[in-house]
Design a protein around this motif. Structure first.
Motif, mmCIF file in Angstrom:
data_model
loop_
_atom_site.group_PDB
_atom_site.id
_atom_site.type_symbol
_atom_site.label_atom_id
_atom_site.label_comp_id
_atom_site.label_asym_id
_atom_site.label_seq_id
_atom_site.Cartn_x
_atom_site.Cartn_y
_atom_site.Cartn_z
ATOM 1 N N ILE A 563 1.034 -1.144 0.080
ATOM 2 C CA ILE A 563 -0.029 0.119 -0.077
ATOM 3 C C ILE A 563 0.919 1.140 0.076
ATOM 4 N N GLN A 564 2.069 1.430 0.841
ATOM 5 C CA GLN A 564 2.736 2.238 0.918
ATOM 6 C C GLN A 564 3.387 2.636 -0.649
ATOM 7 N N ASP A 565 3.841 1.796 -1.205
ATOM 8 C CA ASP A 565 4.574 1.554 -2.619
ATOM 9 C C ASP A 565 3.549 2.355 -3.426
ATOM 10 N N TYR A 566 2.268 1.958 -3.320
ATOM 11 C CA TYR A 566 1.252 2.180 -4.135
ATOM 12 C C TYR A 566 0.832 3.810 -4.073
ATOM 13 N N ILE A 567 1.038 4.279 -2.770
ATOM 14 C CA ILE A 567 0.784 5.542 -2.260
ATOM 15 C C ILE A 567 1.764 6.371 -2.961
ATOM 16 N N LYS A 568 2.931 5.817 -2.959
ATOM 17 C CA LYS A 568 4.319 6.876 -3.295
ATOM 18 C C LYS A 568 4.022 7.025 -5.074
ATOM 19 N N ILE A 569 3.568 5.922 -5.612
ATOM 20 C CA ILE A 569 3.495 5.962 -7.127
ATOM 21 C C ILE A 569 2.311 7.021 -7.520
ATOM 22 N N ILE A 570 1.383 6.884 -6.788
ATOM 23 C CA ILE A 570 0.155 7.725 -6.876
ATOM 24 C C ILE A 570 0.478 9.173 -6.612
ATOM 25 N N ASP A 571 1.331 9.370 -5.759
ATOM 26 C CA ASP A 571 1.778 10.810 -5.304
ATOM 27 C C ASP A 571 2.820 11.295 -6.593
ATOM 28 N N ARG A 572 3.412 10.382 -6.899
ATOM 29 C CA ARG A 572 4.276 10.940 -7.999
ATOM 30 C C ARG A 572 3.733 11.011 -9.311
ATOM 31 N N LYS A 573 2.588 10.380 -9.731
ATOM 32 C CA LYS A 573 1.860 10.550 -10.826
ATOM 33 C C LYS A 573 1.080 11.690 -10.613
ATOM 34 N N GLN A 575 1.678 14.634 -8.872
ATOM 35 C CA GLN A 575 2.692 15.607 -8.985
ATOM 36 C C GLN A 575 3.045 15.877 -10.750
ATOM 37 N N ARG A 576 3.184 14.525 -11.167
ATOM 38 C CA ARG A 576 3.527 14.744 -12.792
ATOM 39 C C ARG A 576 2.331 15.339 -13.451
ATOM 40 N N LEU A 577 1.058 15.029 -12.947
ATOM 41 C CA LEU A 577 -0.087 15.621 -13.623
ATOM 42 C C LEU A 577 -0.261 17.155 -13.358
ATOM 43 N N LYS A 578 0.085 17.530 -11.912
ATOM 44 C CA LYS A 578 -0.053 18.989 -11.529
ATOM 45 C C LYS A 578 0.995 19.631 -12.458
ATOM 46 N N THR A 579 2.231 19.153 -12.666
ATOM 47 C CA THR A 579 3.427 19.816 -13.389
ATOM 48 C C THR A 579 2.685 20.250 -14.786
ATOM 49 N N LEU A 580 2.313 18.972 -15.491
ATOM 50 C CA LEU A 580 1.753 19.119 -16.909
ATOM 51 C C LEU A 580 0.541 20.099 -17.001
ATOM 52 N N ILE A 581 -0.260 20.259 -16.126
ATOM 53 C CA ILE A 581 -1.462 21.238 -16.101
ATOM 54 C C ILE A 581 -0.980 22.620 -15.838
ATOM 55 N N GLU A 582 0.135 22.809 -14.976
ATOM 56 C CA GLU A 582 0.798 24.193 -14.702
ATOM 57 C C GLU A 582 1.643 24.557 -15.960
ATOM 58 N N ASP A 583 2.218 23.713 -16.435
ATOM 59 C CA ASP A 583 3.176 24.081 -17.730
ATOM 60 C C ASP A 583 2.211 24.527 -18.675
#
Length: 748
Positions: A563-573, A575-583
């Motif tokens: 669960i912790q690994d999945y949460i880290k992946i979800i967090d990373r994705k 942040q990636r989605l946030k960066t894309l939208i901001e850019d």
């Protein structure tokens, strides 16, 4: 004292009158001197006028004798070769066959029941009152082919006898024409002898003078005689005897006298002491004697006139020193340039005339001296004005041809079509008036002036501009048809007359604008499609990962570590989605210019170094070799530090992401006159198969497979931010070499 003053004024005006009279006398005396100049110290026999008439007489005589012998009774006159007969029969045969061909055409027309008018240059078919009439020059008029054929069958076919008569008739006409020429040379006497036995073959002497003894007496008393002996060996001119020798004919082609030698005859030409007939020879002699007899009279008169002119001129100049300047400024200066040049030629000609008499110049020498005098006169009389306003200024100021050209140019370059049409109508009305005026005028001189000055130039201009207008209009019509048919690459020639040139230019501009608009629209549609595709892909990828991992967590049966690994992946994705939208938002704002800028005076070199320092650890960890070259001095520009730092950041991130491992990266700052240029170069790890413009589009990435973490918005954002700050941003690609160029204006 008053009487003395009055006397001085009287003498001054008297000298002025003498000066003007002497100048006027030049217009009468000089032409007469020129006419008599060629006759001085020579005889009529040696004059060019007599020689010209003599050679013309000789040429006609030899032409007549070579073709027709002694006359219509000679065998040569009646000789007709078989070749001539055959050639003439061939001509008649061709004419006969031509008529047959024409009749065949008429037969074909009747068969086709054609009602059209046919004109092939020989056969005419005319429909008049419902009746067709055919016309063949050799047959006349007829109504049907059958009538024409009947006329053709009755046509007499030329025989050898007919041809002989025809050729003989032509010879007779030509011979009579040649003999008529001798009527204008009646004073010249000639005798043609047989070269072997001295028998007289042909002469224009009266019978009582046509025996050998009488001819010898005429020869003895003749003012001029020449005997060409064609029976002797050698050059014909070496055998010339008489009052002249062969050198007399030096200026005449000696081969022309070979006719005497070819005919093996002797030719005697004489000119009697007294001329009885008013022919060309008598008229030439009268002109010669008039010029010769009056030459000395006019020369003396000219001498007196020149002396009076010089004395009066010296006196007038002495008492009015500014007379010449006044003349140049007031009188000569007011003349048109063309009239000045004609006057200069006249002055040079008068001076050259007296110089030629003094130094015996002639021919080419006279032309050279005249040219020198003309240049000197022009320099003396125009030097002040040329020094003041230059040669172009003199032409613009006083040339009537230049002014006329400008007026015509203004007429045809005026932009208003209404004015052009009005001017053309006015010129046409004047033209019509001139045509009606010519028959009314009884003066031939005025009629010729009107024709030369207005009618011919009007027709020439209308014809020239009409032709140019027609050709130009045809080109524009053709061009518009090509463009309408879809050929947007077709270019209409813009070098057209007047308004047509503007019309052609406007059509080309519309075409170029339409072509550009279509290209832009096509490009915009393509960009929109690619943008939607790329946005969908780049946003969907992290979003899909987030959804999938959330579903896995929701299903349960997972260890706490998973669960912790999945949460880290979800967090990373996320942040990636946030960066894309901001850019994406930032790229859109940069492109639309909706970003608020805090413009300040900054050192661009320091700002670049600061940006590189932020990535120092990543640069050290990577395999890329950064080579940074910057000036030692500060370079100030007006920019927003935060936005410019972002532009630098995007480019550095691109270099770190997409550069080939173990390659060099060059970052150069160059100072030019009014701008600073920042160049960043790297070797791409991916094949660059798109053009320079495409790379700055939104969501364009060097990695077309889109496996890297980039958004594809970095260069688009950099370009937008740079241009918002009045800078330039360009990309250049050379193979795998990728180069970005930023330019900012320098401030003090």
């Amino acid at each position: 004292m008053a009487i003395k003053l009055k006397n001085n004024k009287f003498i001054y005006f008297l000298c002025l009158i003498i000066l003007i009279s002497s100048l006027f006398a030049q217009t009468i005396i000089v032409p007469e001197l020129i006419r008599g100049y060629g006759y001085r110290n020579t005889s009529f026999i040696d004059s060019d006028n007599f020689k010209s008439n003599l050679f013309d007489f000789y040429g006609t005589l030899m032409d007549s004798y070579s073709k027709y012998g002694a006359g219509e009774d000679s065998d040569r006159f009646k000789e007709i070769s078989k070749t001539d007969i055959q050639n003439r029969l061939k001509v008649h045969e061709d004419e006969y066959n031509s008529i047959k061909v024409q009749l065949d055409q008429i037969k074909e027309n009747e068969k086709n029941d054609s009602s059209n008018t046919v004109n092939n240059g020989v056969t005419n078919e005319v429909i008049t009152g419902g009746v067709t009439t055919y016309s063949v020059p050799e047959l006349g008029n007829f109504n049907t082919y059958a009538e024409g054929l009947a006329l053709f069958n009755n046509l007499h076919k030329a025989t050898e006898e007919d041809v002989k008569k025809e050729i003989l008739s032509e010879k007779k006409s030509e011979y009579q024409s040649l003999e008529k020429v001798f009527d204008i040379y009646k004073n010249l006497q000639y005798v043609i002898y047989n070269g072997e036995n001295d028998k007289i073959l042909k002469t224009n002497l009266e019978k009582e003078f046509s025996n050998s003894e009488a001819i010898k007496n005429l020869q003895k008393d003749a003012r001029f005689y020449v005997l060409f002996d064609g029976a002797k060996a050698g050059n014909i001119l070496e055998n010339v005897t008489g009052t002249i020798n062969g050198n007399y004919f030096n200026n005449y082609d000696s081969r022309s006298f070979d006719a005497v030698k070819n005919e093996k005859i002797k030719l005697l030409i004489m000119l009697p002491q007294k001329l009885y007939y008013q022919d060309n020879i008598k008229q030439a002699e009268d002109r010669f004697l008039y010029g010769q007899n009056n030459f000395m009279k006019f020369a003396i008169s000219e001498g007196v006139a020149v002396v009076l002119l010089l004395l009066s001129l010296i006196y007038v100049i002495k008492h009015r020193r500014n007379l010449i300047d006044n003349f140049v400024v007031r009188a000569y200066g007011k003349l048109w340039l063309e009239m000045k040049l004609v006057l200069n030629i006249f002055i040079a000609y008068v001076i050259n005339f007296f110089t030629s008499i003094l130094f015996n110049f002639h021919g080419t020498e006279q032309i050279i001296v005249l040219s020198i005098y003309f240049i000197i006169c022009t320099y003396i009389l125009l030097r002040k004005r040329v020094k003041l306003i230059g040669i172009k200024g003199v032409i613009k100021e006083s040339s009537v041809l230049y002014k006329l050209f400008n007026q015509v140019k203004k007429v045809f370059l005026v932009k208003s079509i209404g004015i052009k049409v009005s001017i053309f109508v006015l010129l046409t009305l004047i033209f019509i008036f001139a045509l009606f005026l010519i028959p009314i005028l009884r003066s031939l001189t005025l009629s010729i002036i009107i024709i030369l000055v207005y009618i011919i130039p009007y027709l020439a201009l209308v014809g020239y501009y009409g032709m140019k207008f027609t050709v130009g209009f045809s080109k524009i019509v053709k061009g518009s048809e090509m463009i309408c048919s879809g050929d947007l690459n077709y270019q209409i020639d813009e070098k057209q007359i007047g308004t047509l040139g503007t019309l052609a230019k406007n059509i080309n501009s519309i075409k170029s604008g339409l072509e550009k608009s279509i290209k832009n629209e096509t490009k915009s549609e393509r960009m929109k499609t690619e943008l939607i595709t790329n946005v969908s892909h780049d946003l969907k990828t992290p979003l899909t990962s987030i959804i999938n991992y959330v579903d896995l967590i929701k299903k349960g049966n997972l260890s706490s570590e998973d669960i912790q690994d999945y949460i880290k992946i979800i967090d990373r994705k996320s942040q990636r989605l946030k960066t894309l939208i901001e850019d994406l938002f930032e790229a859109s704002r940069a492109a639309s210019g909706e970003i608020d800028l805090n413009m300040e005076r900054l050192d661009i070199v320091a700002l670049l170094k600061q940006s590189l320092a932020e990535f120092e650890e990543r640069i050290k960890e990577g395999s890329l070799d950064f080579r940074v070259n910057t000036p030692s001095e500060k370079i100030y520009v007006m920019v927003d530090g935060k936005r410019t730092w972002r532009a630098f950041e995007n480019q550095i991130i691109n270099i770190l992401k997409y550069s080939l491992d173990n390659t060099r990266v060059y970052i150069n700052v160059e100072r030019h006159e009014n701008e600073v240029v920042i160049i960043m170069k790297n070797i791409s790890a991916y094949e660059i198969d798109f053009n320079n413009d495409e790379i700055t589009e939104r969501f364009k990435r060097g990695d077309k497979s889109r496996n890297t973490e980039g958004s594809g918005l970095g260069l688009a954002i950099s370009k937008g931010l740079t241009e918002l700050q009045r800078g330039e941003f360009n990309v250049e690609v050379d193979g795998d070499l990728f180069k970005t160029i930023m330019k900012f204006p320098i401030v003090g």
